[in-house]
Write an enzyme that holds these catalytic residues in place. Structure first.
Site, PDB file in Angstrom:
ATOM      1  N   LYS A  83       3.173   8.573  -1.039  1.00 35.22           N
ATOM      2  CA  LYS A  83       1.961   8.603  -1.863  1.00 35.22           C
ATOM      3  C   LYS A  83       2.163   9.794  -1.709  1.00 35.22           C
ATOM      4  CE  LYS A  83      -2.161   6.287  -3.521  1.00 35.22           C
ATOM      5  NZ  LYS A  83      -2.825   5.478  -2.570  1.00 35.22           N
TER       6      LYS A  83
HETATM    7  O1  G3P Z   1      -5.816   4.013  -3.781  1.00 36.37           O
HETATM    8  C1  G3P Z   1      -6.775   4.688  -2.784  1.00 36.37           C
HETATM    9  C2  G3P Z   1      -8.298   4.826  -3.828  1.00 36.37           C
HETATM   10  O2  G3P Z   1      -8.137   4.117  -4.933  1.00 36.37           O
HETATM   11  C3  G3P Z   1      -9.477   5.038  -2.831  1.00 36.37           C
HETATM   12  O3  G3P Z   1     -10.830   4.174  -3.862  1.00 36.37           O
HETATM   13  O4  G3P Z   1     -12.700   3.527  -3.421  1.00 36.37           O
HETATM   14  O5  G3P Z   1     -11.725   4.655  -1.794  1.00 36.37           O
HETATM   15  O6  G3P Z   1     -12.017   6.075  -4.104  1.00 36.37           O
HETATM   16  P1  G3P Z   1     -11.779   4.458  -2.985  1.00 36.37           P
END
Ligand code: G3P
Length: 214
Positions: A83
């Site tokens: 990533k």
């Molecule tokens: O994979 C990372 C992404 O899904 C982050 O999610 O909930 O931290 O915005 P969030």
């Protein structure tokens, strides 16, 4: 649509593997830090359990250092996906890793030009963060629609991972738009299965079954 779990939690990953619906896992430094475990042993265990791709994020900011980190992670297992953040350094990293046949997931995508540039550099996946766009009164799924259209226009093979999913509607819209992957938190995965009419129906069937002479 492929279903990835957006977590570094081993119990959640094991459960999803047992349900037979897990195609992969995405992690990030915030999800890793929640687990309070040493990074390398944790990531090795995740890689061993998951039958599909597992995204592991580089944390260096300079391209050369990111590439070194990526090479080290890529040696861990065949299913590692690196990533990489979307910026100029990140694009250089994606190009180098693509030349080395190492798969990449370009993260923190908040616009369609970012997604297009990542794809042109050779990204295996791009991850638009839909929930975080909704949080600032934008349209996260509107961005996904845009990227789906752009990739379709030019027959781009880079897969779209809808990330930062917050609820089942994001998941349904992702599937309707033809996104390749939805990466969901475990709590959303559980909600996907729930329907009050299923619960009421089950209760009624079981009650009626009690009345049957056996
Ligand atoms: O994979 C990372 C992404 O899904 C982050 O999610 O909930 O931290 O915005 P969030």
């Amino acid at each position: 649509m492929k279903i990835f779990l957006d977590t570094a939690n081993l119990d959640q990953i094991k459960q999803a593997v047992d349900y037979g619906i897990l195609d992969g896992v995405t992690t990030n430094p915030s999800l890793i830090s929640k687990e309070n475990q040493e990074f390398m042993p944790l990531i090795k265990e995740i890689l061993a359990i998951v039958p599909g791709p597992v995204s592991v994020e580089v944390t260096a900011t300079d391209a050369e250092e990111m590439i070194e980190q990526a090479k080290k992670y890529a040696e861990l297992s065949h299913n590692v996906v690196i990533k990489v953040p979307i910026n100029l350094e990140g694009l250089r990293v994606v190009k180098t890793l693509t030349d080395l046949e190492i798969k990449t997931n370009v993260t923190l995508i908040f616009s369609s030009p970012q997604a297009l540039l990542a794809a042109k550099a050779g990204a295996t996946y791009v991850s638009p963060f839909v929930g975080r766009i909704d949080d600032i009164s934008g349209s996260g799924m509107g961005l996904v629609e845009e990227i789906v259209q752009v990739f379709y226009n030019y027959a781009i093979e880079t897969e779209i991972i809808v990330a930062s999913i917050r609820h089942p509607v994001h998941f349904v819209q992702a599937a309707m738009m033809g996104a390749d992957v939805a990466t969901v938190p475990f709590s959303t995965l559980e909600k996907l299965l729930k329907h009050p009419l299923t619960d009421i129906g089950m209760e009624r069937f079981l009650k009626d079954w009690e009345k049957v002479k056996k």
